[in-house]
Design a protein around this motif. Sequence first.
Motif, PDB file in Angstrom:
ATOM      1  N   ILE A 129     -24.784 -26.046 -14.098  1.00 44.66           N
ATOM      2  CA  ILE A 129     -25.567 -27.279 -13.950  1.00 44.66           C
ATOM      3  C   ILE A 129     -24.972 -28.132 -12.843  1.00 44.66           C
ATOM      4  O   ILE A 129     -23.744 -28.184 -12.677  1.00 44.66           O
ATOM      5  N   CYS A 130     -25.842 -28.807 -12.093  1.00 43.74           N
ATOM      6  CA  CYS A 130     -25.363 -29.665 -11.004  1.00 43.74           C
ATOM      7  C   CYS A 130     -24.807 -30.969 -11.571  1.00 43.74           C
ATOM      8  O   CYS A 130     -25.475 -31.649 -12.342  1.00 43.74           O
ATOM      9  N   LYS A 131     -23.571 -31.294 -11.165  1.00 48.94           N
ATOM     10  CA  LYS A 131     -22.903 -32.515 -11.615  1.00 48.94           C
ATOM     11  C   LYS A 131     -23.640 -33.747 -11.148  1.00 48.94           C
ATOM     12  O   LYS A 131     -23.589 -34.794 -11.758  1.00 48.94           O
ATOM     13  N   ASN A 132     -24.315 -33.600 -10.016  1.00 46.96           N
ATOM     14  CA  ASN A 132     -24.921 -34.742  -9.365  1.00 46.96           C
ATOM     15  C   ASN A 132     -26.361 -34.990  -9.825  1.00 46.96           C
ATOM     16  O   ASN A 132     -26.702 -36.090 -10.252  1.00 46.96           O
ATOM     17  N   CYS A 133     -27.226 -33.948  -9.784  1.00 47.07           N
ATOM     18  CA  CYS A 133     -28.651 -34.187 -10.086  1.00 47.07           C
ATOM     19  C   CYS A 133     -29.104 -33.523 -11.380  1.00 47.07           C
ATOM     20  O   CYS A 133     -30.248 -33.697 -11.798  1.00 47.07           O
ATOM     21  N   GLY A 134     -28.232 -32.726 -12.017  1.00 46.58           N
ATOM     22  CA  GLY A 134     -28.598 -32.138 -13.313  1.00 46.58           C
ATOM     23  C   GLY A 134     -29.438 -30.867 -13.230  1.00 46.58           C
ATOM     24  O   GLY A 134     -29.823 -30.317 -14.261  1.00 46.58           O
ATOM     25  N   ALA A 135     -29.727 -30.371 -12.018  1.00 42.31           N
ATOM     26  CA  ALA A 135     -30.531 -29.143 -11.895  1.00 42.31           C
ATOM     27  C   ALA A 135     -29.802 -27.975 -12.579  1.00 42.31           C
ATOM     28  O   ALA A 135     -28.576 -27.908 -12.563  1.00 42.31           O
ATOM     29  N   THR A 136     -30.605 -27.082 -13.182  1.00 41.20           N
ATOM     30  CA  THR A 136     -30.038 -25.952 -13.926  1.00 41.20           C
ATOM     31  C   THR A 136     -30.136 -24.664 -13.120  1.00 41.20           C
ATOM     32  O   THR A 136     -31.177 -24.381 -12.525  1.00 41.20           O
ATOM     33  N   TYR A 137     -29.072 -23.876 -13.151  1.00 38.58           N
ATOM     34  CA  TYR A 137     -29.042 -22.569 -12.478  1.00 38.58           C
ATOM     35  C   TYR A 137     -28.528 -21.518 -13.454  1.00 38.58           C
ATOM     36  O   TYR A 137     -28.070 -21.843 -14.546  1.00 38.58           O
ATOM     37  N   HIS A 138     -28.592 -20.269 -13.014  1.00 40.88           N
ATOM     38  CA  HIS A 138     -27.964 -19.190 -13.773  1.00 40.88           C
ATOM     39  C   HIS A 138     -27.326 -18.243 -12.760  1.00 40.88           C
ATOM     40  O   HIS A 138     -27.953 -17.937 -11.741  1.00 40.88           O
ATOM     41  N   THR A 139     -26.112 -17.802 -13.082  1.00 38.73           N
ATOM     42  CA  THR A 139     -25.382 -16.984 -12.110  1.00 38.73           C
ATOM     43  C   THR A 139     -26.157 -15.720 -11.712  1.00 38.73           C
ATOM     44  O   THR A 139     -26.050 -15.255 -10.588  1.00 38.73           O
ATOM     45  N   VAL A 140     -26.981 -15.186 -12.655  1.00 35.32           N
ATOM     46  CA  VAL A 140     -27.734 -13.968 -12.359  1.00 35.32           C
ATOM     47  C   VAL A 140     -29.243 -14.230 -12.258  1.00 35.32           C
ATOM     48  O   VAL A 140     -29.903 -13.789 -11.319  1.00 35.32           O
ATOM     49  N   PHE A 141     -29.810 -14.988 -13.222  1.00 34.34           N
ATOM     50  CA  PHE A 141     -31.273 -15.123 -13.314  1.00 34.34           C
ATOM     51  C   PHE A 141     -31.852 -16.191 -12.378  1.00 34.34           C
ATOM     52  O   PHE A 141     -33.039 -16.164 -12.068  1.00 34.34           O
ATOM     53  N   GLN A 142     -31.009 -17.154 -11.978  1.00 31.83           N
ATOM     54  CA  GLN A 142     -31.521 -18.233 -11.128  1.00 31.83           C
ATOM     55  C   GLN A 142     -30.348 -18.732 -10.263  1.00 31.83           C
ATOM     56  O   GLN A 142     -29.934 -19.894 -10.367  1.00 31.83           O
ATOM     57  N   PRO A 143     -29.802 -17.832  -9.429  1.00 32.80           N
ATOM     58  CA  PRO A 143     -28.580 -18.199  -8.705  1.00 32.80           C
ATOM     59  C   PRO A 143     -28.846 -19.187  -7.570  1.00 32.80           C
ATOM     60  O   PRO A 143     -29.914 -19.132  -6.948  1.00 32.80           O
ATOM     61  N   PRO A 144     -27.914 -20.104  -7.323  1.00 35.69           N
ATOM     62  CA  PRO A 144     -28.058 -20.987  -6.168  1.00 35.69           C
ATOM     63  C   PRO A 144     -27.838 -20.163  -4.904  1.00 35.69           C
ATOM     64  O   PRO A 144     -27.251 -19.079  -4.955  1.00 35.69           O
ATOM     65  N   LYS A 145     -28.312 -20.687  -3.739  1.00 36.41           N
ATOM     66  CA  LYS A 145     -28.152 -19.927  -2.490  1.00 36.41           C
ATOM     67  C   LYS A 145     -26.680 -19.739  -2.168  1.00 36.41           C
ATOM     68  O   LYS A 145     -26.254 -18.700  -1.692  1.00 36.41           O
ATOM     69  N   GLN A 146     -25.896 -20.792  -2.429  1.00 32.84           N
ATOM     70  CA  GLN A 146     -24.450 -20.705  -2.159  1.00 32.84           C
ATOM     71  C   GLN A 146     -23.723 -20.901  -3.490  1.00 32.84           C
ATOM     72  O   GLN A 146     -23.998 -21.880  -4.211  1.00 32.84           O
ATOM     73  N   GLU A 147     -22.826 -19.966  -3.824  1.00 31.76           N
ATOM     74  CA  GLU A 147     -22.184 -19.997  -5.139  1.00 31.76           C
ATOM     75  C   GLU A 147     -21.524 -21.357  -5.435  1.00 31.76           C
ATOM     76  O   GLU A 147     -20.771 -21.882  -4.606  1.00 31.76           O
ATOM     77  N   GLY A 148     -21.833 -21.912  -6.610  1.00 25.50           N
ATOM     78  CA  GLY A 148     -21.166 -23.137  -7.046  1.00 25.50           C
ATOM     79  C   GLY A 148     -21.713 -24.422  -6.456  1.00 25.50           C
ATOM     80  O   GLY A 148     -21.228 -25.512  -6.764  1.00 25.50           O
ATOM     81  N   ILE A 149     -22.768 -24.308  -5.596  1.00 23.50           N
ATOM     82  CA  ILE A 149     -23.305 -25.500  -4.920  1.00 23.50           C
ATOM     83  C   ILE A 149     -24.802 -25.638  -5.211  1.00 23.50           C
ATOM     84  O   ILE A 149     -25.547 -24.670  -5.129  1.00 23.50           O
ATOM     85  N   CYS A 150     -25.227 -26.857  -5.523  1.00 22.66           N
ATOM     86  CA  CYS A 150     -26.646 -27.106  -5.834  1.00 22.66           C
ATOM     87  C   CYS A 150     -27.514 -26.996  -4.579  1.00 22.66           C
ATOM     88  O   CYS A 150     -27.223 -27.622  -3.561  1.00 22.66           O
ATOM     89  N   ASP A 151     -28.613 -26.207  -4.675  1.00 26.80           N
ATOM     90  CA  ASP A 151     -29.541 -26.058  -3.541  1.00 26.80           C
ATOM     91  C   ASP A 151     -30.179 -27.389  -3.181  1.00 26.80           C
ATOM     92  O   ASP A 151     -30.466 -27.665  -2.023  1.00 26.80           O
ATOM     93  N   ARG A 152     -30.446 -28.168  -4.219  1.00 20.51           N
ATOM     94  CA  ARG A 152     -31.266 -29.355  -4.040  1.00 20.51           C
ATOM     95  C   ARG A 152     -30.490 -30.502  -3.409  1.00 20.51           C
ATOM     96  O   ARG A 152     -30.986 -31.198  -2.551  1.00 20.51           O
ATOM     97  N   CYS A 153     -29.221 -30.702  -3.841  1.00 21.86           N
ATOM     98  CA  CYS A 153     -28.523 -31.912  -3.387  1.00 21.86           C
ATOM     99  C   CYS A 153     -27.108 -31.627  -2.871  1.00 21.86           C
ATOM    100  O   CYS A 153     -26.409 -32.559  -2.484  1.00 21.86           O
ATOM    101  N   GLY A 154     -26.672 -30.368  -2.911  1.00 19.36           N
ATOM    102  CA  GLY A 154     -25.334 -30.049  -2.413  1.00 19.36           C
ATOM    103  C   GLY A 154     -24.221 -30.368  -3.401  1.00 19.36           C
ATOM    104  O   GLY A 154     -23.042 -30.202  -3.115  1.00 19.36           O
ATOM    105  N   GLY A 155     -24.603 -30.836  -4.611  1.00 17.99           N
ATOM    106  CA  GLY A 155     -23.612 -31.185  -5.640  1.00 17.99           C
ATOM    107  C   GLY A 155     -22.878 -29.954  -6.171  1.00 17.99           C
ATOM    108  O   GLY A 155     -23.323 -28.815  -6.001  1.00 17.99           O
ATOM    109  N   GLU A 156     -21.767 -30.223  -6.838  1.00 18.68           N
ATOM    110  CA  GLU A 156     -20.945 -29.137  -7.395  1.00 18.68           C
ATOM    111  C   GLU A 156     -21.538 -28.690  -8.736  1.00 18.68           C
ATOM    112  O   GLU A 156     -22.006 -29.515  -9.519  1.00 18.68           O
ATOM    113  N   LEU A 157     -21.528 -27.390  -9.002  1.00 21.50           N
ATOM    114  CA  LEU A 157     -22.060 -26.886 -10.271  1.00 21.50           C
ATOM    115  C   LEU A 157     -20.938 -26.754 -11.297  1.00 21.50           C
ATOM    116  O   LEU A 157     -19.817 -26.396 -10.957  1.00 21.50           O
ATOM    117  N   TYR A 158     -21.251 -27.044 -12.560  1.00 23.71           N
ATOM    118  CA  TYR A 158     -20.240 -26.916 -13.625  1.00 23.71           C
ATOM    119  C   TYR A 158     -20.845 -26.187 -14.819  1.00 23.71           C
ATOM    120  O   TYR A 158     -22.063 -25.984 -14.895  1.00 23.71           O
TER     121      TYR A 158
END
Length: 215
Positions: A129-158
Amino acid sequence: MQVILVGLPGAGKGTQAERITASFGIPHISTGDMFRRAVASGTELGNTLKSYLDSGRLVPDEITIEVVRNRFKEEDAQRGFLLDGFPRTLQQANALDVMLDELQRPIDAVLYIHVNEDVLLSRLTGRRICKNCGATYHTVFQPPKQEGICDRCGGELYQRADDTVEAVKTRLEQYQHTAPLIDYYRNRGLLHQIEGEQPIDKVFEDVSKVLRAIE
Ligand code: AP5
Ligand code: ZN
């Protein structure tokens, strides 16, 4: 419109809620998100809630109902809402009925996102989940373009504190309190079952069909 999302932990409620609010313009009211914000900001309420959230146990009904009651008073809730993660017990469902009667806002639909339990462990342990905007990802089913970084806002994922194998087990056990709500709403003719094991976009297509019919 007043819509409720129900389903097992990890069924995809939050993922669909993001899309529903973007397309249908109703505010997303997630008790889980509100509780996590309270924990993160270290308020007195947050300190009380932390042990429930981290272990995966349900927060007591009185606290939960009060939080929702206050949320309904905010201005954006006057144009309808999408409830995600509430109600979760029959007592909460009864309290919601009373609150909505007072507000003269009937429930339009209950979307039950149905999945089999065996898909949930991998969905939840792989969630980010993005620390900044709350967007949800999945490492396999919905991966961000860059590992650990939110596509939408560049925030860190946790990773959520309750997305551990142990807490997921407790959350699945706690679902026994929520399961009776399916029949509760089905008997009132409000339940729409959505197949949640399809690709995310296809699930949203099915959700949209139901919502367009009641809009
Ligand atoms: P809450 O935040 O409500 O958590 P939950 O119900 O356990 O639901 P999740 O947020 O884990 O799952 P989700 O269905 O939203 O799945 P998501 O879309 O993220 O509650 C947390 C805690 O707060 C509770 O344990 C309790 O302590 C407390 N609480 C909250 N409300 C309460 C209440 N009313 N009463 C008492 N206590 C309360 O998807 C999961 C993952 O799968 C993601 O990584 C996503 O990318 C992926 N995914 C989603 N859809 C698909 C798909 N179709 N295919 C493949 N992957 C998918
Ligand atoms: Zn973000």
